[in-house]
Write a protein that holds these residues in place. Structure first.
Motif, PDB file in Angstrom:
ATOM      1  N   LEU A  71       0.831  -1.203   0.000  1.00 58.74           N
ATOM      2  CA  LEU A  71       0.000   0.000   0.000  1.00 58.74           C
ATOM      3  C   LEU A  71       0.864   1.251   0.000  1.00 58.74           C
ATOM      4  CD1 LEU A  71      -2.691  -1.094   2.610  1.00 58.74           C
ATOM      5  CD2 LEU A  71      -3.122  -0.603   0.195  1.00 58.74           C
ATOM      6  N   ALA A  72       1.910   1.256   0.814  1.00 59.43           N
ATOM      7  CA  ALA A  72       2.787   2.431   0.886  1.00 59.43           C
ATOM      8  C   ALA A  72       3.427   2.717  -0.462  1.00 59.43           C
ATOM      9  CB  ALA A  72       3.862   2.214   1.957  1.00 59.43           C
ATOM     10  N   GLN A  73       3.917   1.691  -1.130  1.00 59.03           N
ATOM     11  CA  GLN A  73       4.575   1.889  -2.422  1.00 59.03           C
ATOM     12  C   GLN A  73       3.581   2.367  -3.477  1.00 59.03           C
ATOM     13  OE1 GLN A  73       7.821   2.008  -2.696  1.00 59.03           O
ATOM     14  NE2 GLN A  73       7.866   1.482  -0.512  1.00 59.03           N
ATOM     15  N   ALA A  74       2.363   1.849  -3.431  1.00 56.70           N
ATOM     16  CA  ALA A  74       1.352   2.277  -4.405  1.00 56.70           C
ATOM     17  C   ALA A  74       1.009   3.751  -4.214  1.00 56.70           C
ATOM     18  CB  ALA A  74       0.100   1.414  -4.263  1.00 56.70           C
ATOM     19  N   MET A  75       0.871   4.193  -2.961  1.00 56.58           N
ATOM     20  CA  MET A  75       0.545   5.602  -2.707  1.00 56.58           C
ATOM     21  C   MET A  75       1.715   6.512  -3.032  1.00 56.58           C
ATOM     22  SD  MET A  75      -1.932   5.524   0.673  1.00 56.58           S
ATOM     23  CE  MET A  75      -1.051   4.279   1.611  1.00 56.58           C
ATOM     24  N   SER A  76       2.910   6.065  -2.750  1.00 56.94           N
ATOM     25  CA  SER A  76       4.082   6.873  -3.066  1.00 56.94           C
ATOM     26  C   SER A  76       4.229   7.057  -4.569  1.00 56.94           C
ATOM     27  CB  SER A  76       5.330   6.209  -2.483  1.00 56.94           C
ATOM     28  OG  SER A  76       6.477   6.991  -2.752  1.00 56.94           O
ATOM     29  N   LEU A  77       4.016   5.985  -5.309  1.00 59.72           N
ATOM     30  CA  LEU A  77       4.202   6.023  -6.753  1.00 59.72           C
ATOM     31  C   LEU A  77       3.166   6.905  -7.449  1.00 59.72           C
ATOM     32  CD1 LEU A  77       5.687   4.847  -9.262  1.00 59.72           C
ATOM     33  CD2 LEU A  77       4.000   2.985  -9.232  1.00 59.72           C
ATOM     34  N   ALA A  78       1.903   6.749  -7.086  1.00 57.41           N
ATOM     35  CA  ALA A  78       0.838   7.368  -7.872  1.00 57.41           C
ATOM     36  C   ALA A  78       0.425   8.754  -7.387  1.00 57.41           C
ATOM     37  CB  ALA A  78      -0.384   6.450  -7.902  1.00 57.41           C
ATOM     38  N   MET A  79       0.478   9.006  -6.061  1.00 55.74           N
ATOM     39  CA  MET A  79       0.040  10.325  -5.600  1.00 55.74           C
ATOM     40  C   MET A  79       1.150  11.149  -4.966  1.00 55.74           C
ATOM     41  SD  MET A  79      -0.153  10.182  -2.014  1.00 55.74           S
ATOM     42  CE  MET A  79      -1.069  11.661  -1.702  1.00 55.74           C
ATOM     43  N   GLY A  80       2.365  10.585  -4.872  1.00 57.54           N
ATOM     44  CA  GLY A  80       3.519  11.380  -4.506  1.00 57.54           C
ATOM     45  C   GLY A  80       3.829  11.485  -3.032  1.00 57.54           C
ATOM     46  N   ALA A  81       3.267  10.609  -2.214  1.00 59.18           N
ATOM     47  CA  ALA A  81       3.609  10.637  -0.792  1.00 59.18           C
ATOM     48  C   ALA A  81       5.035  10.123  -0.598  1.00 59.18           C
ATOM     49  CB  ALA A  81       2.636   9.770   0.006  1.00 59.18           C
ATOM     50  N   PRO A  82       5.916  10.879   0.046  1.00 55.54           N
ATOM     51  CA  PRO A  82       7.261  10.376   0.306  1.00 55.54           C
ATOM     52  C   PRO A  82       7.216   9.080   1.116  1.00 55.54           C
ATOM     53  CG  PRO A  82       7.159  12.734   0.685  1.00 55.54           C
ATOM     54  CD  PRO A  82       5.748  12.275   0.483  1.00 55.54           C
ATOM     55  N   GLN A  83       8.266   8.280   0.983  1.00 51.62           N
ATOM     56  CA  GLN A  83       8.281   6.947   1.574  1.00 51.62           C
ATOM     57  C   GLN A  83       7.924   6.940   3.058  1.00 51.62           C
ATOM     58  OE1 GLN A  83       9.494   3.683  -0.039  1.00 51.62           O
ATOM     59  NE2 GLN A  83       8.508   4.914  -1.602  1.00 51.62           N
ATOM     60  N   ASP A  84       8.553   7.804   3.837  1.00 52.97           N
ATOM     61  CA  ASP A  84       8.294   7.790   5.271  1.00 52.97           C
ATOM     62  C   ASP A  84       6.846   8.149   5.588  1.00 52.97           C
ATOM     63  OD1 ASP A  84      10.958   7.223   5.412  1.00 52.97           O
ATOM     64  OD2 ASP A  84      11.492   8.867   6.746  1.00 52.97           O
ATOM     65  N   LEU A  85       6.319   9.153   4.910  1.00 51.53           N
ATOM     66  CA  LEU A  85       4.930   9.547   5.120  1.00 51.53           C
ATOM     67  C   LEU A  85       3.980   8.433   4.682  1.00 51.53           C
ATOM     68  CD1 LEU A  85       2.975  11.948   5.872  1.00 51.53           C
ATOM     69  CD2 LEU A  85       2.898  12.402   3.413  1.00 51.53           C
ATOM     70  N   ALA A  86       4.271   7.814   3.549  1.00 53.68           N
ATOM     71  CA  ALA A  86       3.414   6.748   3.041  1.00 53.68           C
ATOM     72  C   ALA A  86       3.342   5.581   4.016  1.00 53.68           C
ATOM     73  CB  ALA A  86       3.909   6.273   1.675  1.00 53.68           C
ATOM     74  N   ARG A  87       4.491   5.226   4.582  1.00 55.37           N
ATOM     75  CA  ARG A  87       4.533   4.060   5.478  1.00 55.37           C
ATOM     76  C   ARG A  87       3.924   4.346   6.845  1.00 55.37           C
ATOM     77  NH1 ARG A  87      10.640   2.984   3.625  1.00 55.37           N
ATOM     78  NH2 ARG A  87      10.278   1.382   2.027  1.00 55.37           N
ATOM     79  N   THR A  88       4.021   5.590   7.299  1.00 52.69           N
ATOM     80  CA  THR A  88       3.537   5.906   8.641  1.00 52.69           C
ATOM     81  C   THR A  88       2.114   6.460   8.583  1.00 52.69           C
ATOM     82  OG1 THR A  88       4.663   8.061   8.502  1.00 52.69           O
ATOM     83  CG2 THR A  88       5.836   6.244   9.582  1.00 52.69           C
ATOM     84  N   ALA A  89       1.971   7.720   8.226  1.00 52.09           N
ATOM     85  CA  ALA A  89       0.670   8.376   8.296  1.00 52.09           C
ATOM     86  C   ALA A  89      -0.332   7.830   7.284  1.00 52.09           C
ATOM     87  CB  ALA A  89       0.843   9.879   8.098  1.00 52.09           C
ATOM     88  N   GLN A  90       0.113   7.627   6.038  1.00 50.29           N
ATOM     89  CA  GLN A  90      -0.837   7.193   5.012  1.00 50.29           C
ATOM     90  C   GLN A  90      -1.337   5.773   5.276  1.00 50.29           C
ATOM     91  OE1 GLN A  90      -2.243   8.843   2.566  1.00 50.29           O
ATOM     92  NE2 GLN A  90      -0.966  10.586   2.019  1.00 50.29           N
ATOM     93  N   VAL A  91      -0.440   4.823   5.444  1.00 50.85           N
ATOM     94  CA  VAL A  91      -0.853   3.454   5.757  1.00 50.85           C
ATOM     95  C   VAL A  91      -1.413   3.380   7.173  1.00 50.85           C
ATOM     96  CG1 VAL A  91      -0.048   1.086   6.123  1.00 50.85           C
ATOM     97  CG2 VAL A  91       0.718   2.363   4.118  1.00 50.85           C
ATOM     98  N   GLY A  92      -0.773   4.084   8.088  1.00 52.87           N
ATOM     99  CA  GLY A  92      -1.171   4.015   9.489  1.00 52.87           C
ATOM    100  C   GLY A  92      -2.580   4.490   9.750  1.00 52.87           C
ATOM    101  N   ALA A  93      -3.058   5.445   8.967  1.00 50.69           N
ATOM    102  CA  ALA A  93      -4.426   5.912   9.142  1.00 50.69           C
ATOM    103  C   ALA A  93      -5.416   4.769   8.965  1.00 50.69           C
ATOM    104  CB  ALA A  93      -4.723   7.035   8.151  1.00 50.69           C
TER     105      ALA A  93
END
Length: 479
Positions: free
Chosen positions: A84-106
């Motif tokens: 999920l983190a890699q998909a969000m980072s790739l397509a909408m531009g969330a940096p890796q750390d943000l994608a893995r923590t806040a984006q997935v964590g939500a």
């Protein structure tokens, strides 16, 4: 380049009936990173038909089993966290750390929250001691269309799917075409959870095609939408023909009231909150309204803080902010920055164009305007980028007036060490949420707004309430 042209309907991955190819653009490189299919009316109809067929069985499933199903979703979600983190980072531009923590964590937090809330929810109870023979029962609304945005994809998908699922609804999810890759991973998660066929369905598409069909479909009982106020109005009009329930979580123009007695970290905290997720948050504190005696120092500190915010590629780790989602958003933000300059706001950090050294990618300079007045465009419109407007107030009454003078009403913020003042302001600010002194809302607190920020509430028991009907039943007890 990835290719994902199928939809998840009735428990299987199927080819699009009316599919047209759509390139998903990587905002870091401005190059296509995937091809998906955008469905049409026939695809939406097939998904709705599957959800409608599955509804009686899922509604009748005991709540304990629905909770167990959500627990399986929760476990499958955690197992696919990196995907999920890699998909969000790739397509909408969330940096890796943000994608893995806040984006997935939500998503992790919301799914767990719904499990706990469902176990404590009064699904069926007597009306009261005065009428023990009358039972109040909470039942599923029915077939739900869930239309979600690109900026916090898993946050919004789990807020809707988790509540709808445990309440006994069946559903069709249409994620944003800008972040379809994480939606596809989520559909794989739902498949791995072993739900009955048709309970969860996914169709990719745009708002004009699949979105409008779901909003007006006679067999859809509820639309839950997160996105722009403009789109929310269109969905409401389309849904009115069939009198379906509409839940809207829309835009915002949050006021952050900073009083002279605010703590030393208040300005820095407000700037960094504004820049988080590259400013692409509906609850961003985009209007910093500062008491006059602290104003000059606040402007200086805000500019210095913004100048220290680094910008970089989404595929790199670190605490930087990434690009905005696409060229259209980039152009809109540039136009609004120019509008701020033209209307006389004082640019103290950032400005037009890309940050130095970044010539490709939809990057925006972290920008701060001072001497903004509440009638300026940058104070009225939701910019949805890393752009902060700073305004001045003289009295508490003026601060409230400025804060409430907006079409929106999602989240407002208060920075003050005066407890009585905070209590007064929390009651006077017209918004669905008020956050004070940097303290986040507790787990399961309702998320949602008033006025042009929408209606309804998400998360915890409040989110479940939005996906149930209330039935009153008399004659329950034996005479």
């Amino acid at each position: 380049m990835q290719e994902h042209k199928q939809f998840y309907i009735n428990g299987a991955w199927v080819d699009a009936i009316e599919g047209t190819d759509y390139n998903v653009i990587n905002p870091t490189t401005e190059e296509p990173c995937a091809v998906i299919a955008l469905g049409g009316q026939a695809d939406a109809d097939a998904a709705v038909a599957a959800a409608k067929a599955a509804l009686p069985g899922w509604m009748a499933t005991p709540v304990e089993q629905r909770i167990e199903a959500l627990e399986r979703v929760y476990a499958a979600y955690k197992a696919r966290a990196e995907d999920l983190a890699q998909a969000m980072s790739l397509a909408m531009g969330a940096p890796q750390d943000l994608a893995r923590t806040a984006q997935v964590g939500a998503g992790i937090a919301h799914l767990k929250g719904f499990i706990n809330a469902a176990k404590a929810f009064d699904w069926e109870k007597p009306l009261g001691d005065h009428a023990p023979d009358t039972i109040i029962r909470h039942e599923a609304v029915g077939v739900c269309a869930l239309i979600t945005p690109w900026n916090w994809p898993m946050n919004q998908i789990t807020l809707k799917v988790g509540a709808a699922l445990v309440a006994g609804n069946t559903m069709v999810l249409k994620p944003s075409e800008e972040s379809a890759l994480d939606g596809i991973v989520f559909a794989e998660i739902m498949d791995a959870a072993g739900l009955p066929k048709g309970v969860f369905n996914l169709v990719n598409g745009d708002g004009a095609g699949v979105g409008s069909r779901l909003s007006s479909h006679p067999d859809v009982d509820m639309v839950s939408f997160t996105g722009s106020t403009r789109a929310g109005i269109a969905i409401s009009k389309a849904a009115a023909e069939t009198l379906k329930r509409v839940h809207l979580e829309l835009g915002g123009k949050g006021a952050n009231l900073v009083f002279a007695d605010a703590d030393d970290k208040a300005i820095k905290r407000g700037v960094l909150h504004m820049m988080n997720n590259t400013g692409q948050s509906c609850n961003a504190p985009s209007r910093m309204i500062v008491e006059a005696s602290r104003y000059d120092a606040a402007v200086e500190e805000a500019a210095a803080t913004a100048n220290k915010v680094t910008v970089g590629p989404a595929d790199e780790e670190g605490r930087h902010i990434g690009p905005v989602v696409n060229e259209s958003q980039w152009n809109k933000i540039q136009d609004l920055i120019q509008k701020g300059i033209d209307e006389g706001a004082r640019l103290v950090a950032g400005g037009l164009g890309r940050p130095e050294g970044l010539n490709k990618g939809f990057y925006v300079r972290p920008t701060v305007f001072a001497d903004v007045t509440n009638d300026m465009t940058i104070a009225r419109e939701e910019i949805f980028g890393p752009v902060l407007s700073i305004l001045k107030f003289e009295t508490e009454e003026e601060a409230v007036q400025i804060a409430n003078d907006t079409p929106y009403g999602l989240t407002n913020y208060v920075q003050s060490t005066d407890v009585e003042r905070r209590h007064r302001l929390a009651r006077q600010l017209r918004s669905g949420m008020v956050e004070m002194n940097g303290k986040p809302r507790g787990p399961g607190a309702p998320f949602g707004g008033v006025k042009a920020s929408g209606n309804g509430r998400e998360a915890g028991s409040w989110g479940i309430h939005d996906f149930v009907e209330v039935k009153a039943i008399s004659g329950w007890l034996d005479e």
